[in-house]
Design a protein around this motif. Structure first.
Motif, PDB file in Angstrom:
ATOM      1  N   ARG A  61       0.849  -1.177   0.000  1.00 19.16           N
ATOM      2  CA  ARG A  61       0.000   0.000   0.000  1.00 19.16           C
ATOM      3  C   ARG A  61       0.893   1.239   0.000  1.00 19.16           C
ATOM      4  NH1 ARG A  61      -2.828  -3.467  -1.268  1.00 19.16           N
ATOM      5  NH2 ARG A  61      -4.783  -4.177  -0.346  1.00 19.16           N
ATOM      6  N   GLN A  62       0.452   2.260  -0.723  1.00 20.97           N
ATOM      7  CA  GLN A  62       1.259   3.466  -0.856  1.00 20.97           C
ATOM      8  C   GLN A  62       0.881   4.459   0.252  1.00 20.97           C
ATOM      9  OE1 GLN A  62      -0.120   1.711  -3.655  1.00 20.97           O
ATOM     10  NE2 GLN A  62       1.920   0.793  -3.480  1.00 20.97           N
ATOM     11  N   LEU A  63       1.090   4.015   1.489  1.00 18.09           N
ATOM     12  CA  LEU A  63       0.747   4.802   2.670  1.00 18.09           C
ATOM     13  C   LEU A  63       1.985   4.975   3.540  1.00 18.09           C
ATOM     14  CD1 LEU A  63      -2.519   2.839   3.605  1.00 18.09           C
ATOM     15  CD2 LEU A  63      -2.415   5.027   2.413  1.00 18.09           C
ATOM     16  N   TRP A  64       1.830   5.720   4.620  1.00 17.20           N
ATOM     17  CA  TRP A  64       2.918   5.860   5.592  1.00 17.20           C
ATOM     18  C   TRP A  64       2.626   5.076   6.867  1.00 17.20           C
ATOM     19  CZ3 TRP A  64       4.296  11.816   5.392  1.00 17.20           C
ATOM     20  CH2 TRP A  64       4.944  12.076   4.176  1.00 17.20           C
ATOM     21  N   TRP A  65       1.339   4.939   7.215  1.00 19.90           N
ATOM     22  CA  TRP A  65       0.966   4.264   8.455  1.00 19.90           C
ATOM     23  C   TRP A  65       0.822   2.776   8.180  1.00 19.90           C
ATOM     24  CZ3 TRP A  65       1.197   4.117  13.381  1.00 19.90           C
ATOM     25  CH2 TRP A  65       0.276   3.447  14.170  1.00 19.90           C
ATOM     26  N   GLY A  66       1.744   2.004   8.727  1.00 18.73           N
ATOM     27  CA  GLY A  66       1.727   0.567   8.500  1.00 18.73           C
ATOM     28  C   GLY A  66       3.123  -0.010   8.646  1.00 18.73           C
ATOM     29  N   HIS A  67       3.233  -1.295   8.424  1.00 18.93           N
ATOM     30  CA  HIS A  67       4.535  -1.966   8.485  1.00 18.93           C
ATOM     31  C   HIS A  67       5.265  -1.699   7.167  1.00 18.93           C
ATOM     32  CE1 HIS A  67       3.331  -4.233  12.084  1.00 18.93           C
ATOM     33  NE2 HIS A  67       2.159  -4.403  11.490  1.00 18.93           N
ATOM     34  N   GLN A  68       6.356  -0.936   7.237  1.00 13.99           N
ATOM     35  CA  GLN A  68       7.065  -0.586   6.009  1.00 13.99           C
ATOM     36  C   GLN A  68       7.738  -1.827   5.415  1.00 13.99           C
ATOM     37  OE1 GLN A  68       9.617   2.823   6.455  1.00 13.99           O
ATOM     38  NE2 GLN A  68      10.183   2.881   4.294  1.00 13.99           N
ATOM     39  N   ILE A  69       7.635  -1.938   4.099  1.00 13.94           N
ATOM     40  CA  ILE A  69       8.206  -3.094   3.391  1.00 13.94           C
ATOM     41  C   ILE A  69       9.700  -3.208   3.719  1.00 13.94           C
ATOM     42  CG2 ILE A  69       8.674  -4.104   1.129  1.00 13.94           C
ATOM     43  CD1 ILE A  69       5.739  -3.953   1.376  1.00 13.94           C
ATOM     44  N   PRO A  70      10.169  -4.357   4.196  1.00 14.13           N
ATOM     45  CA  PRO A  70      11.582  -4.512   4.578  1.00 14.13           C
ATOM     46  C   PRO A  70      12.474  -4.859   3.384  1.00 14.13           C
ATOM     47  CG  PRO A  70      10.410  -6.495   5.150  1.00 14.13           C
ATOM     48  CD  PRO A  70       9.384  -5.565   4.555  1.00 14.13           C
ATOM     49  N   VAL A  71      12.434  -4.001   2.372  1.00  9.75           N
ATOM     50  CA  VAL A  71      13.256  -4.206   1.178  1.00  9.75           C
ATOM     51  C   VAL A  71      13.945  -2.892   0.848  1.00  9.75           C
ATOM     52  CG1 VAL A  71      13.272  -4.770  -1.276  1.00  9.75           C
ATOM     53  CG2 VAL A  71      11.774  -6.038   0.285  1.00  9.75           C
ATOM     54  N   TRP A  72      15.243  -2.991   0.539  1.00 11.66           N
ATOM     55  CA  TRP A  72      16.023  -1.818   0.154  1.00 11.66           C
ATOM     56  C   TRP A  72      16.517  -2.000  -1.286  1.00 11.66           C
ATOM     57  CZ3 TRP A  72      15.390  -3.553   4.960  1.00 11.66           C
ATOM     58  CH2 TRP A  72      15.262  -2.636   6.011  1.00 11.66           C
ATOM     59  N   PHE A  73      16.686  -0.889  -2.006  1.00 14.87           N
ATOM     60  CA  PHE A  73      17.138  -0.917  -3.398  1.00 14.87           C
ATOM     61  C   PHE A  73      18.447  -0.155  -3.534  1.00 14.87           C
ATOM     62  CE2 PHE A  73      12.519  -1.128  -3.454  1.00 14.87           C
ATOM     63  CZ  PHE A  73      12.267  -2.186  -4.329  1.00 14.87           C
ATOM     64  N   GLY A 122      18.624  -0.793  -8.882  1.00 22.49           N
ATOM     65  CA  GLY A 122      17.329  -1.422  -8.672  1.00 22.49           C
ATOM     66  C   GLY A 122      17.388  -2.808  -8.088  1.00 22.49           C
ATOM     67  N   ASN A 123      18.567  -3.273  -7.691  1.00 22.60           N
ATOM     68  CA  ASN A 123      18.665  -4.587  -7.050  1.00 22.60           C
ATOM     69  C   ASN A 123      17.983  -4.558  -5.687  1.00 22.60           C
ATOM     70  OD1 ASN A 123      20.331  -5.838  -9.104  1.00 22.60           O
ATOM     71  ND2 ASN A 123      21.968  -4.474  -8.399  1.00 22.60           N
ATOM     72  N   GLN A 124      17.373  -5.665  -5.313  1.00 23.96           N
ATOM     73  CA  GLN A 124      16.593  -5.735  -4.075  1.00 23.96           C
ATOM     74  C   GLN A 124      17.376  -6.446  -2.975  1.00 23.96           C
ATOM     75  OE1 GLN A 124      12.977  -7.808  -5.075  1.00 23.96           O
ATOM     76  NE2 GLN A 124      12.401  -6.353  -6.680  1.00 23.96           N
ATOM     77  N   TYR A 125      17.232  -5.925  -1.742  1.00 27.33           N
ATOM     78  CA  TYR A 125      17.865  -6.531  -0.572  1.00 27.33           C
ATOM     79  C   TYR A 125      16.797  -6.609   0.523  1.00 27.33           C
ATOM     80  CZ  TYR A 125      21.930  -5.125  -3.268  1.00 27.33           C
ATOM     81  OH  TYR A 125      22.831  -4.951  -4.291  1.00 27.33           O
ATOM     82  N   CYS A 126      16.330  -7.806   0.810  1.00 30.56           N
ATOM     83  CA  CYS A 126      15.263  -8.000   1.790  1.00 30.56           C
ATOM     84  C   CYS A 126      15.872  -8.465   3.097  1.00 30.56           C
ATOM     85  CB  CYS A 126      14.256  -9.030   1.280  1.00 30.56           C
ATOM     86  SG  CYS A 126      12.897  -9.346   2.408  1.00 30.56           S
ATOM     87  N   ALA A 127      15.578  -7.740   4.178  1.00 34.11           N
ATOM     88  CA  ALA A 127      16.151  -8.081   5.483  1.00 34.11           C
ATOM     89  C   ALA A 127      15.293  -7.477   6.577  1.00 34.11           C
ATOM     90  CB  ALA A 127      17.582  -7.561   5.588  1.00 34.11           C
ATOM     91  N   ALA A 128      15.448  -8.001   7.786  1.00 28.67           N
ATOM     92  CA  ALA A 128      14.657  -7.499   8.908  1.00 28.67           C
ATOM     93  C   ALA A 128      15.102  -6.104   9.335  1.00 28.67           C
ATOM     94  CB  ALA A 128      14.753  -8.467  10.089  1.00 28.67           C
ATOM     95  N   THR A 129      16.377  -5.764   9.097  1.00 28.37           N
ATOM     96  CA  THR A 129      16.886  -4.453   9.481  1.00 28.37           C
ATOM     97  C   THR A 129      17.719  -3.876   8.348  1.00 28.37           C
ATOM     98  OG1 THR A 129      18.945  -5.331  10.415  1.00 28.37           O
ATOM     99  CG2 THR A 129      17.024  -5.198  11.889  1.00 28.37           C
ATOM    100  N   GLU A 155      21.231  -5.364   8.187  1.00 25.52           N
ATOM    101  CA  GLU A 155      21.320  -6.659   7.508  1.00 25.52           C
ATOM    102  C   GLU A 155      21.243  -6.482   5.999  1.00 25.52           C
ATOM    103  OE1 GLU A 155      18.404  -9.375   9.057  1.00 25.52           O
ATOM    104  OE2 GLU A 155      18.879  -8.880  11.141  1.00 25.52           O
ATOM    105  N   ALA A 156      20.411  -5.552   5.542  1.00 29.58           N
ATOM    106  CA  ALA A 156      20.316  -5.281   4.109  1.00 29.58           C
ATOM    107  C   ALA A 156      21.634  -4.720   3.589  1.00 29.58           C
ATOM    108  CB  ALA A 156      19.168  -4.307   3.838  1.00 29.58           C
ATOM    109  N   GLN A 157      22.258  -3.830   4.373  1.00 33.54           N
ATOM    110  CA  GLN A 157      23.535  -3.236   3.982  1.00 33.54           C
ATOM    111  C   GLN A 157      24.616  -4.307   3.885  1.00 33.54           C
ATOM    112  OE1 GLN A 157      23.905   0.458   3.498  1.00 33.54           O
ATOM    113  NE2 GLN A 157      25.413  -0.602   2.230  1.00 33.54           N
ATOM    114  N   ALA A 158      24.567  -5.259   4.818  1.00 25.79           N
ATOM    115  CA  ALA A 158      25.545  -6.352   4.777  1.00 25.79           C
ATOM    116  C   ALA A 158      25.367  -7.184   3.504  1.00 25.79           C
ATOM    117  CB  ALA A 158      25.387  -7.231   6.020  1.00 25.79           C
ATOM    118  N   THR A 186      18.212   2.571  -0.602  1.00 29.71           N
ATOM    119  CA  THR A 186      16.975   3.326  -0.354  1.00 29.71           C
ATOM    120  C   THR A 186      15.872   2.334  -0.040  1.00 29.71           C
ATOM    121  OG1 THR A 186      17.640   5.035  -1.924  1.00 29.71           O
ATOM    122  CG2 THR A 186      15.304   4.961  -1.295  1.00 29.71           C
ATOM    123  N   ARG A 187      15.160   2.573   1.070  1.00 26.76           N
ATOM    124  CA  ARG A 187      14.114   1.619   1.472  1.00 26.76           C
ATOM    125  C   ARG A 187      12.838   1.870   0.673  1.00 26.76           C
ATOM    126  NH1 ARG A 187      12.304  -0.045   7.670  1.00 26.76           N
ATOM    127  NH2 ARG A 187      10.967  -1.805   7.053  1.00 26.76           N
TER     128      ARG A 187
END
Length: 968
Positions: A493-505, A509-516, A519-522, A531-532
């Motif tokens: 959902r394109q909102l601010w209130w909620g659980h933010q998707i745990p994926v960084w780019f 455009g490569n995806q890095y999925c992590a709990a923090t 961890e994504a940076q690693a 960028t999250r």
């Protein structure tokens, strides 16, 4: 201290609920017997923005009945409460609040500060519905109240300890790593006001006035064909040369994104041009796209022209056609529902591939020249663009024309006509956002999806294999249909209130999925700028984890894990797919177990006529207003009484009032007992009385039969059967018959009989309180406490287990025969219009020895309650006697001189004549196929109910008239 004359619900309810909570009566495991089995219900979490409405009141009443019943049976119970963070609803409330107070808006504040405002609002107002549930009497373990955003970053201290956010993020990461979650471009419901994707449940399809425009799509290169129409017999009715194919549309602004025109494979009219190209008749001619004419099963040859434009990026049906046919899809609008002004470049690769697939050839210059949105339409709102598109097509002469009369008639009788563009005015089903109230746009956007096909199997098998039961059984068929035809589940959902998707780019455009982020940076490597993803998860994703998330997963403890899998889910049938099925899929995917073993589905609560409640109709009932006027118990009993499995839920204020009176009837019976010293020596014994008097033996058996009926009904989730059995027993058998039957015994000179009757009455009334408590907790708890000093509260009293072995067959037969005789005599008196105060003699022609003894033993009661003064045995009834037939006896009431037979006949015949007219009108309406087919369902249902009631009334009047005829 003597009892008050009436039950003061307004004063007692808050006091009693506080006492229950302070005593810890609702805590998990309270009143559990050693080695008890667990019984857990998860509350369907209401939106944190919500207030109690009739749906909540009904749903939670049923849950509370089950949990109180199981708690009294000694189960280790947990009723888990909580609220859902309600992404769109909460964001809307806070944004509106900011606007009303003149503060900076969401975008001016920025994400972090805006979320601080949301948490502030939640702390101040988010508990409203929980407090309202307490007014209903909901016995949840409120100390364990969960929230689907607890533990999220930025949460205040009182919400920071929760584990729900960690569970949601962990599940997303695990499912992503298993290939069960992916990012892709698909068609979704798009809300232009909130600028986000929304679920089907958040879309309201409303019939609104609309238009159907008919336009010509010219064939490429000026090609022509012979268009032929035939009638059913194959005779040609129209034959002409055409250089176009016509289509009809309710949304002309989407023509710019057409990918094809489709016709049915069997439609011979268009067979000559299938595979050819036609031109979209919008925008500058030098920039117009050519699209293929294709075949697909979707078009209906008998609807309109039989040809439909395929706009895959803006229509769900077209999307499926486009997928099947490899048709390009072009998004025309921006996130606000305006025509795109960013160029919306045509895909050169897709264009070439499509052209070659259909046997046509494009030059590169033609592809490069394509611009989906012409300059004069760019940036316009979609509905403003619609007007311009229609005008342009009409001005160019590409609207299909039709001839109509102007209304002018010439002297020779001919009528003037004119040729005008063909536009049909017709109602259309328009999708609106349930909160934004704007028209929803099907939109092709990049979103996150669960690959549902990969996780649906276990959820299907759990129900098919019997591990999970769905009630009523019709719900299983719906469940299978949805899951066997499941599509990818959009969870972003394109909102601010909620659980933010745990994926960084990263920049590529490569995806890095992590709990923090660490961890994504690693994963990305040192120095890579990440960028999250700004999107948040749909609330159905987080609420899909409600059973395990509220119980502490993944940090299970013995105290919480013992309640999983939970037992019963009580919820609305409208969220069987959105929530129930998704909980099944999610729990099975995450912990490899079912979330519950039984699902009880119910429909919408409607008004007394079966009509859906809505503010516009003015038939909305506020449960809090009902509680204020009638008390929570009356509302709860009404909810149980209408909860027939799979039935229509009709809430009638008269019934609610009647159930309040039912509570008063019980109160008065207990007051009668108190005044007759039933409680003089303290609380009645829990032991079943050892009764010698027939009346006392009979009522003990009636209690036992009722207990078995209630338990069987609740085990089968037939709440209405349980409520009706308790009503008939408490009001009919106890408050009416037993209280009357007991009066002579309480006034007896035999001290032993008086003591036995007091003991029996005290035990019987205690059983009434116990058996009624799950449905009517407040008045029963108050009576329990007022009648005597008890060693515990009623909420924790043991549920009885006695059975029908307590029934004394002789006492049961005798007293039920006495009741039958009294009721039959009363009914005859009423039918014959005998004055209520008149005591008249009774005669009998035949009676069995057993019944004769029963009559003699209960003569005083029969004479008093049936208002007769004597019984005489006769060989034949005298003239003017009304007969009364009961099991094993034939009685008569000599009425000559008591009533005016002629006047009574005239009265009944007049009533029957008036009734015949009403019946004729009702039967005429219901026998009219047009009325049955076109009238609203609730109107037809009401007419049928009226007919049944009038026919029953007619039957009674005819029976009375027949009786009068016998008196002549």
């Amino acid at each position: 201290m003597a009892m008050e004359k009436t039950f003061n619900a307004a004063e007692a309810e808050s006091r009693l609920f506080t006492a229950w909570e302070e005593a810890g009566c609702f805590k998990a495991g309270a009143n559990a017997k050693p080695e008890a089995s667990t019984y857990c219900i998860m509350i369907p979490p209401p939106n944190v923005t919500g207030v109690l409405h009739m749906g909540h009141a009904f749903n939670n009443t049923l849950q509370d009945i089950l949990i109180r019943w199981k708690r009294m049976q000694g189960f280790d119970t947990l009723w888990q409460p909580g609220t859902d963070h309600a992404g769109i609803a909460t964001q809307m409330v806070v944004e509106r609040q900011l606007a009303e107070t003149g503060n900076a808006g969401r975008r001016e504040l920025g994400r972090e500060k805006f979320l601080d405002k949301v948490w502030e609002w939640k702390a101040q107002s988010g508990g409203t519905i929980i407090n309202q549930l307490k007014r209903l009497g909901a016995s949840c373990d409120f100390d364990r109240t969960a929230f689907t955003m607890s533990g999220a970053p930025g949460a205040p201290a009182d919400e920071a300890d929760g584990n729900f956010h960690d569970a949601v993020i962990k599940v997303f990461v695990e499912m992503y790593n298993k290939g069960l979650i992916y990012r892709g471009k698909r068609l979704v419901n798009w809300d232009p006001h909130f600028e986000t994707a929304i679920s089907d449940l958040e879309v309201e399809n409303i019939e609104t006035p609309g238009h159907m425009w008919h336009f010509k799509y010219p064939l490429a290169g000026g090609a022509t064909y012979t268009y032929v129409e035939k009638d059913e017999d194959g005779n040609v009715t129209l034959e002409e040369e055409r250089d176009y194919i016509s289509i009809a549309t309710t949304r002309p602004e989407t023509m710019l994104g057409d990918g094809a025109v489709a016709v049915h494979p069997s439609d011979e009219r268009y067979a000559p041009i299938v595979g050819q190209l036609c031109e979209i008749p919008v925008g500058p001619k030098e920039h117009r796209r050519l699209i293929p004419i294709i075949t697909d099963e979707y078009p209906d040859p008998d609807f309109g022209s039989g040809a439909v434009k395929i706009t895959g990026a803006h229509d769900f049906n077209d999307y499926q056609v486009a997928k099947r046919g490899g048709i390009p899809m072009y998004r025309l609008m921006d996130t606000k529902g305006a025509m795109r002004a960013d160029g919306a470049p045509y895909s050169e690769e897709a264009g070439k591939a499509q052209a070659h697939a259909k046997g046509a050839e494009f030059t590169e210059n033609e592809v490069d020249a394509i611009n989906l949105v012409p300059d004069d339409i760019r940036g316009l709102d979609r509905f403003e663009a619609r007007k311009l598109v229609v005008q342009q097509i009409t001005d160019e002469g590409l609207a299909v024309m039709t001839t109509r009369e102007t209304g002018v008639e010439w002297d020779d009788g001919t009528k003037e006509t004119e040729t005008v563009p063909m536009v049909e005015n017709k109602p259309i089903m328009q999708p609106f956002g349930d909160r934004s109230k704007v028209v929803i746009e099907p939109m092709l956007t990049d979103q996150w999806f669960v690959d549902a096909e990969k996780v649906v199997g276990p959820a299907l098998e759990a129900v098919k294999g019997g591990k999970v039961k769905i009630l009523p059984e019709s719900g299983e068929k719906t469940y299978y249909h949805w899951l066997e035809n499941i599509e990818p589940w959009c969870i972003s959902r394109q909102l601010w209130w909620g659980h933010q998707i745990p994926v960084w780019f990263d920049a590529e455009g490569n995806q890095y999925c992590a709990a923090t982020e660490a961890e994504a940076q690693a994963q990305a490597g040192e120095g890579v700028v990440l960028t999250r993803d700004p999107d948040v998860l749909d609330t159905w994703f987080s609420s899909g984890l409600w059973p395990i998330g509220t119980l502490g997963w993944p940090n299970w403890s013995e105290d919480t894990s013992k309640y999983f899998p939970t037992s019963t889910l009580v919820t609305g049938q409208d969220i069987l797919f959105f929530w129930v099925a998704r909980m099944m899929m999610m729990q099975l995917a995450v912990v490899d177990d079912i979330p519950f073993d039984t699902v009880y589905l119910h429909g919408l609560v409607r008004d007394a006529k079966g009509k859906k409640m809505s503010k516009s109709t003015g038939n909305v009932m506020d449960p809090l207003d009902i509680i204020d006027e009638y008390g929570a118990d009356a509302l709860r009993f009404s909810s149980a009484a209408m909860a027939a499995l799979g039935g229509v839920l009709k809430l009638d204020m008269k019934r609610i009032e009647g159930y309040r009176n039912f509570g008063t009837k019980l109160w008065n019976a207990v007051r009668f007992a108190e005044m007759n010293e039933v409680y003089a020596n303290g609380a009645p014994s829990r032991e079943i009385p050892n009764a010698s008097a027939t009346v006392n033996q009979w009522i003990i058996g009636e209690v036992a039969k009722t207990r078995e009926t209630v338990d069987a009904a609740l085990e089968g989730f037939r709440f209405n059967d349980a409520a009706n059995a308790l009503y008939a027993f408490t009001w009919g058998k106890v408050c009416d018959w037993y209280v009357e039957f007991a009066k002579p015994l309480l006034n007896s000179d035999d001290d032993a009989i008086k003591a036995e009757t007091r003991a029996t009455m005290g035990w019987v009334l205690d059983q009434c309180m116990i058996l009624l408590h799950p449905i009517m907790p407040f008045i029963t708890e108050e009576l329990w406490g007022q009648t005597a000093t008890r060693d515990g509260m009623l909420v924790h009293e043991d549920w009885p287990t006695y059975g029908t072995d307590l029934v004394n067959a002789d006492a049961d037969r005798e007293m039920n025969w006495v009741i039958q005789t009294i009721e039959a005599t009363r009914s005859t008196r009423a039918q014959m219009n005998v004055p209520a105060g008149a005591k008249i003699p009774m005669v009998v022609t035949e009676i069995t020895e057993t019944n004769d003894a029963a009559f003699t033993a209960n003569e005083a009661l029969i004479f008093k309650l049936a208002r007769v003064e004597s019984l005489t045995k006769v060989d034949a009834f005298p003239k003017g006697t009304a007969t009364i037939a009961v099991d094993g006896a034939t009685f008569g009431l000599p009425l000559e001189g008591v009533i005016d037979v002629a006047a009574e006949k005239a009265r009944l015949e007049k009533s029957l004549g008036k009734l015949a007219k009403e019946l004729g009108g009702l039967r005429g309406r219901l026998n009219n196929p047009k009325f049955v087919a076109s009238a609203p369902e609730e109107v037809v249902t009401e007419a049928k109910a009226n007919l049944q009631a009038r026919e029953e009334e007619e039957s009674k009047l005819k029976d009375a008239l027949s009786r009068l005829a016998e008196l002549d």
